[in-house]
Design a protein around this motif. Structure first.
Motif, PDB file in Angstrom:
ATOM      1  N   THR A 266       0.832  -1.207   0.000  1.00  0.00           N
ATOM      2  CA  THR A 266       0.000   0.000   0.000  1.00  0.00           C
ATOM      3  C   THR A 266       0.864   1.255   0.000  1.00  0.00           C
ATOM      4  O   THR A 266       0.615   2.205  -0.758  1.00  0.00           O
ATOM      5  N   ILE A 267       1.900   1.273   0.849  1.00  0.00           N
ATOM      6  CA  ILE A 267       2.819   2.413   0.847  1.00  0.00           C
ATOM      7  C   ILE A 267       3.475   2.555  -0.521  1.00  0.00           C
ATOM      8  O   ILE A 267       3.560   3.660  -1.076  1.00  0.00           O
ATOM      9  N   ALA A 268       3.929   1.449  -1.082  1.00  0.00           N
ATOM     10  CA  ALA A 268       4.639   1.498  -2.352  1.00  0.00           C
ATOM     11  C   ALA A 268       3.753   2.014  -3.482  1.00  0.00           C
ATOM     12  O   ALA A 268       4.147   2.907  -4.242  1.00  0.00           O
ATOM     13  N   LYS A 269       2.542   1.465  -3.616  1.00  0.00           N
ATOM     14  CA  LYS A 269       1.701   1.803  -4.772  1.00  0.00           C
ATOM     15  C   LYS A 269       1.300   3.271  -4.776  1.00  0.00           C
ATOM     16  O   LYS A 269       1.310   3.925  -5.833  1.00  0.00           O
ATOM     17  N   TYR A 270       0.991   3.811  -3.589  1.00  0.00           N
ATOM     18  CA  TYR A 270       0.594   5.219  -3.561  1.00  0.00           C
ATOM     19  C   TYR A 270       1.805   6.151  -3.588  1.00  0.00           C
ATOM     20  O   TYR A 270       1.717   7.263  -4.126  1.00  0.00           O
ATOM     21  N   SER A 271       2.931   5.703  -3.069  1.00  0.00           N
ATOM     22  CA  SER A 271       4.164   6.490  -3.205  1.00  0.00           C
ATOM     23  C   SER A 271       4.579   6.565  -4.669  1.00  0.00           C
ATOM     24  O   SER A 271       4.938   7.641  -5.166  1.00  0.00           O
ATOM     25  N   ILE A 272       4.557   5.446  -5.355  1.00  0.00           N
ATOM     26  CA  ILE A 272       4.897   5.425  -6.782  1.00  0.00           C
ATOM     27  C   ILE A 272       3.964   6.356  -7.555  1.00  0.00           C
ATOM     28  O   ILE A 272       4.406   7.179  -8.370  1.00  0.00           O
ATOM     29  N   SER A 273       2.663   6.240  -7.299  1.00  0.00           N
ATOM     30  CA  SER A 273       1.692   7.075  -8.013  1.00  0.00           C
ATOM     31  C   SER A 273       1.926   8.553  -7.734  1.00  0.00           C
ATOM     32  O   SER A 273       1.853   9.397  -8.642  1.00  0.00           O
ATOM     33  N   TRP A 274       2.212   8.883  -6.473  1.00  0.00           N
ATOM     34  CA  TRP A 274       2.452  10.282  -6.094  1.00  0.00           C
ATOM     35  C   TRP A 274       3.721  10.831  -6.747  1.00  0.00           C
ATOM     36  O   TRP A 274       3.726  11.928  -7.315  1.00  0.00           O
ATOM     37  N   LEU A 275       4.798  10.062  -6.670  1.00  0.00           N
ATOM     38  CA  LEU A 275       6.063  10.504  -7.263  1.00  0.00           C
ATOM     39  C   LEU A 275       5.960  10.618  -8.779  1.00  0.00           C
ATOM     40  O   LEU A 275       6.481  11.569  -9.382  1.00  0.00           O
TER      41      LEU A 275
END
Length: 310
Positions: A266-275
């Motif tokens: 969950t952290i990864a997917k939304y961090s990737i999307s945000w970045l």
């Protein structure tokens, strides 16, 4: 009264265009062909040309949840003896240079922790098309303001002196951090408004209000956090961000203060999307941020605004 032009013998009834006119028509036709050719080249496949920072194939739900993205990753260690302003670290970067330069992200650990506590994010983000620098701080007990300064020192080293500096677009930078490193992420965004993205993870800071932050900021809290409880840290941090700032608050479900220290989809997917959305200006990732994600087995709550169009 106009006389009828004399038509030479053998050409009566002919509609052949005089040679100078033919040349003018041929030139015009060539110009039209060139314009049509250019429009064919730039439309409708102009999206990549419209956004020179776009990297990698079109995303899917499975691609942002995957342990690795489309890029092979290399890494290099940076000794604390060769840097100033922070404690060294590890740089993860896409091995190939065929796509040009990449945006970059520096990541700080939390109180008493080392870069190893954030190491899982290095290859996971780099394989999606970023240069990622997980850093050690000068002291494991450095406070958030110091950690913010160290994140900025790490970005300066990355773009000016590191062995991968030519792979980085120095105008497209972001910061992340855990706990006091998350508080430091907010400090860095306040001190350097040119940053393109900030992601504090279960952040801790004695300063509760951040009206100075204009950098697009995704704050990640945890419902079971007893060290930096969301009610006194992540939530007021988020609420104090200006409404004009692209902002979001993601509260993890059944999670603790230390959830960011190990692989977390969950952290990864939304961090990737945000970045991707804010460092790469890649609107292909907006689908994961807007409409706002719903509560789920892994998301207790999600608040925010849909990304502002530039």
């Amino acid at each position: 009264m106009h006389s009828t032009p004399h038509t030479p013998a053998g050409h009566r009834g002919s509609h052949r265009t005089p040679r100078p006119t033919r040349r003018r028509l041929a030139g015009a036709a060539a110009a039209i062909t060139a314009v049509v050719g250019l429009s064919t080249l730039t439309s409708p496949g102009a999206q990549a040309a419209d956004n020179p920072y776009e990297r990698g194939p079109a995303p899917t739900q499975s691609s942002i949840e995957a342990l690795r993205g489309p890029y092979s990753v290399s890494e290099t260690s940076v000794s604390s003896l060769g840097v100033t302003g922070f404690g060294g670290g590890t740089i993860y970067y896409p091995t190939s240079t065929s796509d040009g330069t990449f945006g970059a992200v520096a990541i700080a650990p939390g109180f008493t922790a080392y870069q190893s506590s954030m190491a899982w994010l290095g290859p996971r983000l780099a394989s999606q098309g970023f240069v990622v620098f997980t850093i050690d701080t000068n002291s494991t007990v450095d406070q958030p303001a110091s950690r913010g300064e160290q994140l900025l020192a790490a970005l300066d080293y990355l773009t000016e002196r590191s062995t991968v500096r030519t792979r980085i677009d120095s105008s497209r930078l972001g910061v992340m951090g855990h706990s006091m490193g998350g508080g430091g992420t907010l400090e860095a965004a306040k001190d350097r408004p040119s940053l393109q993205a900030a992601i504090p993870l279960t952040p801790w800071n004695t300063d509760k209000t951040w009206p100075e932050v204009s950098t697009p900021t995704l704050i990640v809290g945890a419902d079971g956090d007893t060290i930096a409880p969301v009610a006194s840290h992540a939530e007021p941090f988020y609420s104090s961000l200006p409404s004009s700032t692209d902002r979001a608050y993601l509260e993890l479900n059944s999670a603790t203060h230390f959830s960011p220290n190990s692989s977390n989809t969950t952290i990864a997917k939304y961090s990737i999307s945000w970045l991707k959305r804010f460092i790469d200006n890649d609107t292909r990732y907006e689908q994961f941020l807007c409409p706002l994600p719903s509560s789920s087995l892994t998301i207790e709550e999600y608040r925010g605004n849909c990304p502002h169009t530039s």
